[in-house]
Design an enzyme around this catalytic site. Structure first.
Site, short mmCIF file in Angstrom:
data_model
loop_
_atom_site.label_atom_id
_atom_site.label_comp_id
_atom_site.label_asym_id
_atom_site.label_seq_id
_atom_site.Cartn_x
_atom_site.Cartn_y
_atom_site.Cartn_z
N ASP A 131 -5.78 9.27 7.84
CA ASP A 131 -5.53 10.65 7.02
C ASP A 131 -6.15 10.77 5.79
O ASP A 131 -7.18 9.85 5.53
CB ASP A 131 -3.95 10.10 6.68
CG ASP A 131 -3.76 9.01 6.01
OD1 ASP A 131 -3.58 8.21 6.12
OD2 ASP A 131 -2.76 9.02 4.54
N GLU A 178 -1.53 6.29 5.26
CA GLU A 178 -2.36 5.19 3.60
C GLU A 178 -2.60 6.52 1.84
O GLU A 178 -1.51 5.51 1.33
CB GLU A 178 -3.18 5.08 3.77
CG GLU A 178 -3.33 4.15 2.81
CD GLU A 178 -4.24 4.77 1.70
OE1 GLU A 178 -4.43 3.67 0.67
OE2 GLU A 178 -4.22 5.36 2.17
#
Length: 370
Positions: free
Chosen positions: A77, A137
Site C-alpha cells: 500500500d 503498513e
C-alpha cells in the site's frame, strides 16, 4: 542484472493507485506479486485479511516448513489518493526514478524478488525462505501485524525492505507510534440567549490539548502531536461536539504505557462540567530496539557489505515500519534493504537509480550468508 529490465518490471507496480483504502488497487499489486513468485516455482498465495483492507501475499520455497531461516517483509500500500498514479506516473531522469510509492515501497518489493532470483539453486535448496507482503503498513498494519507476527515467530531473522536512507544507511531502530481518536460530547445552547445552558465540547478539547502537550518528554524522545481538531456547527451555538486525533512517538515502550494510562485517565475527569470524552486507540506500533541477537545480525550484514563494497551504516529513525512489530516479538529484525530513496509520502519521492542493483546484490548475499 539489467537495470532496464528492473524498471520495466517496477513500472506496473508504481503506476496503479493503491493507497491503503484503495483496496482494489492493492489487490492488483497482490496478484502481480503472487504471479512473480509462482513463476519462480515457489508456493505463493493470496491471503484474505478482512474486508477493511486489501489482501496480503505469502510466498515460500518450502511450503511444508514450520521454521524459516529468514522472513522478508514488504508492504503493497501507499499513502496516495486515487488519481495520483495517472497524475504523475513513474518517471526517470539521469540519476533518479520517481512515482507514488516508488521508494515506499514498490522498489523494496522488487528488490526482495530480485535478490531471491539471484540465489544459487543450492542456496534455495539449503534455506527455508518466507516472503510476506501486507496491504496496510501505512496505517499501522492494524489488520496484518498478527499475520506477519505468526511467520516472524517461525523465523530466525526478519529483514524488511523499506528504502535505505538518503545517505545509504540501513535502519536498526525505529520509534514506536500510537494514535488516538478522542471525541467530546457537551450540550448545545444559543450562544447569545442562553450560553449558561451550554457545555462547550471545544473548551474541553482546548484544555486537553494543553494537557497533552505537557505529556511529552524531550529527554526520552517522547512526543505528542494533536494533529487534527474538529468541532462545532456555528459560531452562535455553544458546541456540543468536538474531536481530536493525537499522534504519539516514543523510543521506550514504557513511555507508551505511561502516555496510554495518562490519556485514558484524563477521560475520567472533565475540565468542563458535564462534558464527556471517549478515547479510542486507532493504532499502536511498538518501538524497534536492537537486541544482542540483532547486533549479531548487524555484524553479519556489515561483513556482507564489505564483500559487496558497500559500507554499511546504521540509523535510528522516527517513523515506524513492520520491523517494529516483529522486533517486539523478540525476533532479530533489521530494515532498509530496499534501494536508496527519500522524500517519502510526497510528490518528490525518489529512488537513486545507481543504488538499485548494488542493494539487490547486498540483500542476496545476506540471505546466502544465513
Amino acid at each position: 542484472m539489467q537495470l532496464n529490465q528492473y524498471l520495466d518490471e517496477l513500472r506496473p507496480l508504481v503506476n496503479i493507485d493503491c493507497g491503503t483504502q484503495t483496496t482494489e488497487g492493492v489487490a492488483v499489486v497482490a496478484g502481480l506479486m503472487e504471479k512473480k513468485y509462482k513463476d519462480l516455482g515457489w508456493h505463493a498465495e493470496i491471503v484474505d485479511l478482512g474486508k477493511e483492507v486489501g489482501p496480503g501475499v505469502f510466498a515460500t520455497n518450502k511450503p511444508g516448513a514450520t521454521q524459516f531461516d529468514v522472513l522478508l517483509i514488504g508492504h503493497m500500500d501507499t499513502v496516495f489518493p486515487p488519481g495520483t498514479a495517472a497524475e504523475r506516473p513513474m518517471s526517470t531522469d539521469a540519476t533518479r526514478l520517481y512515482g507514488p510509492g516508488a521508494a515506499d515501497m514498490k522498489s523494496g518489493l522488487l528488490n526482495i524478488l530480485w535478490a531471491i532470483r539471484a540465489l544459487d539453486d543450492k542456496d534455495v535448496q539449503r534455506l527455508s525462505i518466507a516472503v510476506a507482503m501486507n496491504p496496510d503498513e501505512e496505517t499501522g498494519s492494524v489488520y496484518s501485524h498478527e499475520w506477519l507476527g505468526k511467520y516472524a515467530k517461525q523465523s530466525r531473522y526478519v529483514l524488511v525492505a523499506e528504502a535505505a536512507r538518503a545517505d545509504g544507511s540501513l535502519v536498526k531502530a525505529r520509534k514506536g507510534m500510537a494514535r488516538y481518536n478522542i471525541e467530546f460530547h457537551g450540550r448545545a445552547a444559543h450562544a447569545g440567549n442562553a450560553p449558561e445552558k451550554g457545555r462547550s465540547a471545544i473548551t474541553e478539547l482546548a484544555n486537553w490539548i494543553l494537557a497533552i502537550n505537557q505529556l511529552g518528554n524531550a529527554e526520552a524522545g517522547t512526543t505528542l502531536n494533536v494533529g487534527v481538531v474538529k468541532g462545532g456547527d456555528a459560531a452562535n451555538i455553544v458546541p456540543d461536539k468536538a474531536q481530536a486525533v493525537v499522534d504519539v512517538r516514543f523510543w521506550d515502550n514504557n513511555e507508551y504505557h505511561r502516555i496510554d494510562k495518562a490519556i485514558n485517565e484524563m477521560s475520567k475527569k472533565a475540565y468542563v462540567a458535564d462534558v464527556t470524552s471517549t478515547v479510542t486507540e486507532m493504532a499502536h506500533t511498538p518501538a524497534m530496539s536492537p537486541s544482542a541477537e540483532t547486533e549479531k545480525l548487524m555484524t553479519l550484514v556489515e561483513r556482507c557489505g564489505e564483500e559487496e563494497g558497500i559500507p554499511v551504516k546504521w540509523q535510528v529513525v522516527g517513523g515506524g515500519s513492520d520491523a517494529n512489530h516483529t522486533a517486539a516479538l523478540g525476533v532479530p529484525s533489521l530494515d532498509g534493504f530496499g534501494p536508496i530513496g527519500a522524500d517519502f509520502h510526497s510528490p518528490a519521492e525518489y529512488v537513486e537509480l545507481e543504488s538499485i542493483i548494488p542493494r539487490i546484490k547486498l540483500l542476496s548475499r545476506i540471505i546466502k550468508s544465513l
